[in-house]
Design an enzyme around this catalytic site. Structure first.
Site, mmCIF file in Angstrom:
data_model
loop_
_atom_site.group_PDB
_atom_site.id
_atom_site.type_symbol
_atom_site.label_atom_id
_atom_site.label_comp_id
_atom_site.label_asym_id
_atom_site.label_seq_id
_atom_site.Cartn_x
_atom_site.Cartn_y
_atom_site.Cartn_z
ATOM 1 N N ARG A 77 130.230 -26.801 22.590
ATOM 2 C CA ARG A 77 130.373 -25.514 22.051
ATOM 3 C C ARG A 77 129.232 -25.460 20.584
ATOM 4 N NH1 ARG A 77 135.171 -23.938 18.085
ATOM 5 N NH2 ARG A 77 135.092 -21.489 17.940
ATOM 6 N N HIS A 81 126.861 -22.308 19.548
ATOM 7 C CA HIS A 81 126.985 -21.607 18.257
ATOM 8 C C HIS A 81 125.602 -21.770 17.444
ATOM 9 C CE1 HIS A 81 131.400 -20.732 17.263
ATOM 10 N NE2 HIS A 81 131.121 -20.855 18.767
ATOM 11 N N ASN A 109 132.664 -20.261 12.709
ATOM 12 C CA ASN A 109 132.431 -21.652 12.868
ATOM 13 C C ASN A 109 133.378 -22.590 12.115
ATOM 14 O OD1 ASN A 109 130.007 -21.021 14.493
ATOM 15 N ND2 ASN A 109 128.558 -21.174 12.573
ATOM 16 N N HIS A 210 134.297 -22.651 29.036
ATOM 17 C CA HIS A 210 135.841 -22.486 28.664
ATOM 18 C C HIS A 210 136.616 -23.482 29.379
ATOM 19 C CE1 HIS A 210 135.462 -19.127 25.816
ATOM 20 N NE2 HIS A 210 134.893 -20.076 25.287
#
Length: 359
Positions: A77, A81, A109, A210
């Site tokens: 992740r 990001h 975040n 995911h």
């Protein structure tokens, strides 16, 4: 009439089967084509000055994941990001400055795992001790994401390297505007990714990240209360309500109820069974443009892995800094004190790696 109906049904079944086979075959051909490399990136960028880089990263992450496999999702992740906000330049790693906070403290975040930042800095320390300050934090983050996938059961793949770390802090507004939201529907997500030259198949493939990790209740309880989302399986919703009552704000649950710590295609099986956690997940099955891709990935894990690798390599090159751009940070959470000294170091590294640029 009965004979005609059976015959018609057989013909229709054959047509559907051929269509599905054609779709899978064309997708597989596309998945086997490696995205073109951005100028300045190379498959063997550190061959001459840090040949053991990937071994150092993987060996350390094997130790980390043996203790806590959940950290794999955190590192994957983190790379997402980073890349979606002003490119894959390590800006998400920055703590901020005296003039204001960095993107790390922007609302989207705040749920990033604190341990993920520590792991990246620890690996950076090990790499720099072994090779000197020649490897960027953004390259380490990209390698850590790849190993997070592989060491949790997913595909192994080569990562193009040669990124430099960014010098600019992303604003809170830029961070919020560029990160896809968990409450967005598929149409919004398609538009968001199109702006970054990522297509519909990239969207569905990258969402497969995911298949590992956890989420806080507050990120999806709007699908449970006050009215249950009709696209959610009732039994699945009932179980979620036990973990996430109306008053709770701290509990978490797994993103993939079938194999939460294994990188596989079961995330797509969840969506087919209306057991996706976020709106951004489940709507991929609701939307008529993305549903066929979800079905294909649910039926064929090899196809998903190949398309995921293709899309990860593609995403990992978003607005990268190379050559004399950016710097190689001594500390991943802070910019180097002097741009002049870091520029000099960058030019030395580029000269050392000149013969390995390109394929």
């Amino acid at each position: 009439m009965a004979a005609i109906s059976r015959s018609s049904a057989f013909i229709i079944s054959c047509v559907l089967l051929l269509a599905a086979s054609s779709y899978l075959s064309s997708s597989l051909v596309e998945a086997q084509t490696t995205p073109p490399l951005v100028k300045g990136l190379s498959w063997s960028f550190y061959k001459s000055n840090c040949a053991n880089l990937e071994k150092i990263v993987r060996d350390q992450l094997q130790i980390v994941f043996k203790k806590d496999i959940v950290q794999a999702a955190g590192l994957l992740r983190l790379h997402f990001h980073d890349c979606f906000v002003q490119g894959c330049d390590g800006s998400v790693l920055l703590d901020g400055s005296a003039s204001g906070p960095g993107e790390k403290t922007a609302a989207p975040n705040l749920s990033l795992r604190a341990e993920a930042f520590k792991i990246i800095n620890d690996i950076r320390d090990r790499v720099h001790k072994a090779c000197g300050r020649v490897v960027s934090c953004s390259d380490i983050t990209a390698l850590a994401a790849r190993d997070a996938v592989y060491l949790s059961g997913g595909p192994d793949y080569k990562v193009p390297l040669g990124r430099k770390d960014g010098l600019n802090f992303a604003t809170t507004e830029a961070t919020e505007n560029n990160l896809p939201a968990f409450f967005s529907n598929a149409s919004v997500l398609i538009s968001d990714l199109k702006a970054k030259n990522l297509d519909i198949t990239d969207l569905v493939a990258l969402s497969g990240g995911h298949t590992i990790g956890r989420a806080g209740c507050t990120s999806f309880t709007e699908r449970l209360y006050p009215t249950q989302d009709k696209t959610m399986d009732p039994k699945f919703a009932a179980n979620l309500k036990l973990t996430c009552p109306k008053t709770d704000t701290t509990n978490t649950t797994v993103l993939d109820i079938r194999t939460p710590n294994v990188f596989d295609n079961k995330y797509y099986t969840d969506l087919v069974n209306r057991q996706g956690l976020f709106t951004s997940d489940q709507d991929l099955f609701v939307n008529t443009q993305t549903r066929p891709i979800v079905n294909s990935f649910a039926a064929n894990q090899t196809l998903f892995f190949e398309r995921f690798v293709f899309s990860m390599i593609k995403m990992g090159q978003l607005s990268v800094l190379t050559g004399a751009q950016g710097e190689i940070r001594a500390n991943c959470s802070a910019r180097n004190p002097s741009k002049r000294s870091s520029s000099y170091l960058s030019s030395v590294v580029d000269e050392q790696n000149g013969e390995t640029e390109g394929f």
